[in-house]
Design a protein around this motif. Structure first.
Motif, PDB file in Angstrom:
ATOM      1  N   ASN A 117      -0.970   3.562  -8.056  1.00 42.28           N
ATOM      2  CA  ASN A 117      -2.358   3.726  -8.522  1.00 42.28           C
ATOM      3  C   ASN A 117      -3.382   3.023  -7.644  1.00 42.28           C
ATOM      4  N   GLY A 118      -2.939   2.430  -6.538  1.00 50.15           N
ATOM      5  CA  GLY A 118      -3.870   1.786  -5.620  1.00 50.15           C
ATOM      6  C   GLY A 118      -4.340   0.420  -6.066  1.00 50.15           C
ATOM      7  N   LYS A 119      -3.671  -0.189  -7.046  1.00 48.98           N
ATOM      8  CA  LYS A 119      -4.082  -1.499  -7.548  1.00 48.98           C
ATOM      9  C   LYS A 119      -3.071  -2.561  -7.117  1.00 48.98           C
ATOM     10  N   ARG A 166      -0.883   7.019   4.178  1.00 50.85           N
ATOM     11  CA  ARG A 166      -1.004   7.725   2.910  1.00 50.85           C
ATOM     12  C   ARG A 166      -2.219   8.660   2.879  1.00 50.85           C
ATOM     13  N   ASP A 194     -10.458   4.006  -2.902  1.00 48.98           N
ATOM     14  CA  ASP A 194      -9.480   4.126  -3.984  1.00 48.98           C
ATOM     15  C   ASP A 194      -8.429   3.026  -3.948  1.00 48.98           C
ATOM     16  N   LEU A 195      -8.591   2.071  -3.046  1.00 51.54           N
ATOM     17  CA  LEU A 195      -7.684   0.931  -2.986  1.00 51.54           C
ATOM     18  C   LEU A 195      -8.371  -0.275  -3.615  1.00 51.54           C
ATOM     19  N   LYS A 202      -5.391   8.192   2.328  1.00 52.70           N
ATOM     20  CA  LYS A 202      -6.224   8.034   1.150  1.00 52.70           C
ATOM     21  C   LYS A 202      -7.509   7.297   1.505  1.00 52.70           C
ATOM     22  N   ALA A 230       0.821  -1.213   0.000  1.00 55.69           N
ATOM     23  CA  ALA A 230       0.000   0.000   0.000  1.00 55.69           C
ATOM     24  C   ALA A 230       0.855   1.263   0.000  1.00 55.69           C
ATOM     25  N   THR A 284       2.345   1.312  -3.959  1.00 58.35           N
ATOM     26  CA  THR A 284       1.562   1.376  -5.179  1.00 58.35           C
ATOM     27  C   THR A 284       1.339   2.826  -5.596  1.00 58.35           C
ATOM     28  N   TRP A 337      -2.741   2.405   3.917  1.00 59.22           N
ATOM     29  CA  TRP A 337      -3.353   3.265   2.897  1.00 59.22           C
ATOM     30  C   TRP A 337      -4.110   4.418   3.560  1.00 59.22           C
TER      31      TRP A 337
END
Length: 407
Positions: A175-177, A208, A214-215, A210, A170, A173, A204
């Protein structure tokens, strides 16, 4: 997946030929390392995969090398590739019989798929110590307890290793993929994928900053611990599918290195990808420039302790869920779980990961605390509830937020 019953005609001769062929040093054969000295304590090791698979089976083989270094009186005999593909007509219990006939006083079965073979062998040979690496037959508080006095279950608390790996994914990454290359589906694999997701989710959201929406965390199961042509999905293709569809971090839970090998090819083609190997401390060597790290099992200390007990005639039924040594999770003599940092993990992210590991160790971070839901929306843990060991071990579904099948 269960082993086929050995056909009565010629089974003993076939098994004898396979075992004796192991003395041939060519790498294509199933090797047996024998030490005929009578003062040796012989351990038989039954490996589901090749002893040099760059993953699960190699980690067990190296653990027994560790034991032999610590206890020079220990001799090792092993048979690898004991699985339905390489040995479709041979049961693990039959291999164990042959090892015991050769003098083994302790036999290790290294796969969950060998749990019934381990139990059968323990019943048949009550004076021989049996280790099943994973499994829960010796867990008195578990669902499947069987009161077998010479059977020991050993499994590191790899949930922590998976959480650490998930956090590293996490943090890294772009782009969260995050893709997870999964083996077969059972309680063990569901809990490890779920643990990885919990680590990724925490880092994440908390580091981060976020939104969890979005993960994208996805698992694809191949159907076994490694590729069986015509039976499983091809892990090479599954890994490629992840890298080619935009997943920039791929974790693996299978015994073989497809996530690393295909990740290296994807990176050479210009894709900004990274991977996390697992179980083997040298796993990053497969593709060092794109490796974030390796959550490792360290079977050595538990094997060593159990071998000592067996030598002293002090084996008793035990369920050993080996803990990390939070003072140094990579201490080879004390920690059952570790994490080897890879070259692709940035210095900044390593500092954050160390902070996460510290929180796991001192208890300030407990990811098994509610509210947490299963994929079908039912409660795994209600708000404020902390998971019991049984709730963690027997994971009936993946957690909500994970894309992929639970059954």
């Amino acid at each position: 997946m269960k082993f086929n019953t050995l056909k009565s005609f010629g089974w003993f001769a076939a098994l004898w030929l396979i075992l004796t062929a192991c003395n041939n040093p060519t790498p294509t054969n199933r090797e047996i390392n024998t030490t005929p000295a009578t003062d040796k304590f012989t351990v038989g090791l039954i490996l589901v995969g090749p002893k040099n698979d760059a993953g699960w089976s190699q980690a067990h083989y190296e653990a027994m090398q560790y034991v032999s270094q610590k206890r020079p009186n220990v001799a090792l005999e092993y048979v690898d590739k004991v699985n339905p593909s390489d040995r479709p007509n041979i049961k693990g219990s039959q291999v164990a019989d042959e090892l015991i006939a050769k003098g083994a006083k302790l036999v290790i079965f290294n796969s969950d798929d060998l749990k019934d073979d381990a139990f059968e062998t323990a019943k048949k040979h009550p004076n021989i110590a049996i280790i099943h690496a994973s499994g829960d037959y010796s867990w008195q508080e578990g669902k499947n307890f069987k009161n077998q006095q010479n059977l020991v279950n050993i499994m590191p608390q790899m949930e922590y290793g998976r959480m650490i790996a998930g956090c590293a994914a996490a943090l890294s990454t772009e782009n969260g993929k995050i893709g997870f290359l999964g083996p077969l589906i059972n309680d063990e694999t569901r809990r490890f994928v779920s643990a990885a997701y919990l680590g990724a989710k925490h880092c994440w959201e908390n580091y981060r900053k976020k939104d969890i929406k979005d993960l994208n965390f996805k698992v694809t199961w191949i159907g076994f611990w490694f590729n069986i042509p015509g039976v499983t999905l091809d892990p090479t293709k599954v890994a490629d599918d992840f890298y080619n569809s935009g997943y920039d971090v791929v974790m693996t839970g299978i015994d073989t290195p497809e996530a690393a090998v295909q990740g290296k090819k994807a990176a050479a083609a210009g894709k900004k990808v990274k991977f996390l190997h697992y179980t083997l401390k040298t796993g990053c060597d497969l593709a060092p420039d794109i490796c974030l790290g390796v959550p490792i099992y360290n079977w050595g200390p538990s094997y060593l302790d159990t071998v000592k007990k067996a030598e002293a005639g002090q084996i008793k039924p035990e369920f050993i869920w080996g803990k990390p040594d939070w003072n140094n999770i990579n201490n080879p003599d004390t920690s059952a779980v570790g994490f080897v940092v890879g070259k692709a993990l940035t210095a900044e992210n390593k500092k954050t990961l160390d902070r996460f590991i510290k929180g796991l160790g001192d208890g300030s971070i407990n990811l098994y605390q509610g509210p947490l839901k299963f994929q079908d929306g039912t409660d795994f843990l209600k708000a404020g509830e902390k998971a019991t060991p049984q709730q963690i071990w027997y994971m009936p579904q993946l957690l909500q937020g994970i894309e992929g099948k639970s059954k």
